[in-house]
Design an enzyme around this catalytic site. Structure first.
Site, PDB file in Angstrom:
ATOM      1  N   ASP A   1       0.899  -1.256   0.048  1.00  0.00           N
ATOM      2  CA  ASP A   1       0.015  -0.081  -0.122  1.00  0.00           C
ATOM      3  C   ASP A   1       0.678   1.082  -0.002  1.00  0.00           C
ATOM      4  O   ASP A   1       2.146   1.353   0.495  1.00  0.00           O
ATOM      5  CB  ASP A   1      -0.984   0.202   1.208  1.00  0.00           C
ATOM      6  CG  ASP A   1      -2.080  -0.878   1.222  1.00  0.00           C
ATOM      7  OD1 ASP A   1      -2.001  -1.647   0.095  1.00  0.00           O
ATOM      8  OD2 ASP A   1      -2.983  -1.078   2.187  1.00  0.00           O
TER       9      ASP A   1
ATOM     10  N   HIS B   1       3.741  -2.288   3.252  1.00  0.00           N
ATOM     11  CA  HIS B   1       3.679  -0.967   2.632  1.00  0.00           C
ATOM     12  C   HIS B   1       4.894  -0.678   1.770  1.00  0.00           C
ATOM     13  O   HIS B   1       6.124  -1.228   2.280  1.00  0.00           O
ATOM     14  CB  HIS B   1       3.673   0.051   3.652  1.00  0.00           C
ATOM     15  CG  HIS B   1       2.235  -0.191   4.489  1.00  0.00           C
ATOM     16  ND1 HIS B   1       2.263  -0.994   5.565  1.00  0.00           N
ATOM     17  CD2 HIS B   1       1.111   0.656   4.444  1.00  0.00           C
ATOM     18  CE1 HIS B   1       0.829  -0.842   5.808  1.00  0.00           C
ATOM     19  NE2 HIS B   1       0.262  -0.007   5.139  1.00  0.00           N
TER      20      HIS B   1
END
Length: 283
Positions: free
Chosen positions: A105, A250
């Site tokens: 992400d 991430h």
């Protein structure tokens, strides 16, 4: 764009998200047939798979390769019908068989995304990247690199806000602008989206469906945004490994050097354990 960490607020939002209704119909999602365990690099002329959406139809038996990069001769991208309005995101994908999904992400970030892409490329596997529009707009070459490697590019909003705090027009702007960037750069809009902080609401489900996207959450949260140490991230992934698991990490939003290093360690171990690292395909 901010990173995915709000402490107690994040946990409260996750409880809200998980209580929104019945689970999504996971039989509508299958594994990408091109993301199968090892084999030689593909030969010229093998049909590639698009990145922003699901892969093109594969003729005959599924490809024996972990990764089929795109080429200039790509067939038209598949655009499924508008999905139904969900009341809960996909969190676990049991129909994928002995497979797992890795997702990242907040990017693309020129400091960390290239290293993550390089590791995935080394092991010839695909992943999902849920990009923030403001990051994607500033780093279109990284979007193209994702597409070239056959990864799925999803929508993670424009500026990473708390969706439940936004008006309906503001949610549409956050998701719509990001889809527009992805389509402008890659030629097709994203078919998946993920709410920042995992904070979904009815408006986001409705607007996501209106834009042609399915909601994707996760099963295993590495909590890498807390920078808990590379070893801790590795243990969380390996301890949570199971068929159909979706792993959240991430590639932007802060110092992601631990996330990069952890991927280098846990990915080969997952593959050696017999897991396919695949991406979902809408059918």
């Amino acid at each position: 764009m901010t990173s995915d960490h709000t402490g107690p607020e994040r946990r409260t939002l996750l409880r809200i998200a998980l209580g929104l209704g019945t689970a999504a119909a996971v039989h509508l999602v299958v594994a990408d047939p091109a993301s199968t365990p090892s084999g030689p690099a593909r030969t010229a002329g093998t049909p590639p798979a698009p990145a922003a959406g699901p892969p093109a139809n594969v003729r005959g038996r599924p490809s024996p390769y972990r990764l089929d990069p795109m080429t200039a001769g790509s067939p038209p991208r598949f655009r499924p019908a508008r999905p139904p309005v969900r009341t809960r995101p996909f969190e676990h994908l049991p129909d994928l068989g002995h497979s797992m999904v890795l997702s990242f992400d907040d990017g693309p970030d020129p400091l960390y995304t290239p290293d993550i892409l390089a590791t995935l490329r080394e092991h010839r596997v695909r992943a999902m990247f849920f990009v923030c529009g403001e990051m994607a707009d500033g780093n279109p070459d990284l979007l193209r690199e994702m597409a070239a490697d056959g990864h799925v590019v999803g929508n993670h909003s424009w500026s990473h806000p708390l969706i439940p705090e936004l008006s309906r027009p503001a949610i549409h702007d956050e998701l719509g602008r990001t889809s527009e960037v992805v389509e402008r750069v890659l030629g097709a809009p994203p078919l998946w989206y993920r709410a920042p902080y995992g904070a979904w609401n009815r408006n986001s489900f409705e607007i996501g469906a209106e834009l042609g996207m399915e909601p994707m959450a996760w099963t295993v949260d590495t909590l890498d945004w807390k920078t808990p140490g590379t070893g801790t991230i590795v243990r969380r992934v390996l301890n949570g490994a199971a068929p159909g698991v979706v792993v959240l990490s991430h590639d932007a939003g802060g110092d992601r050097s631990q996330s990069v290093a952890a991927l280098r360690r846990y990915l080969p171990r997952l593959l050696d354990s017999g897991y396919r690292i695949t991406v979902p395909r809408r059918v």
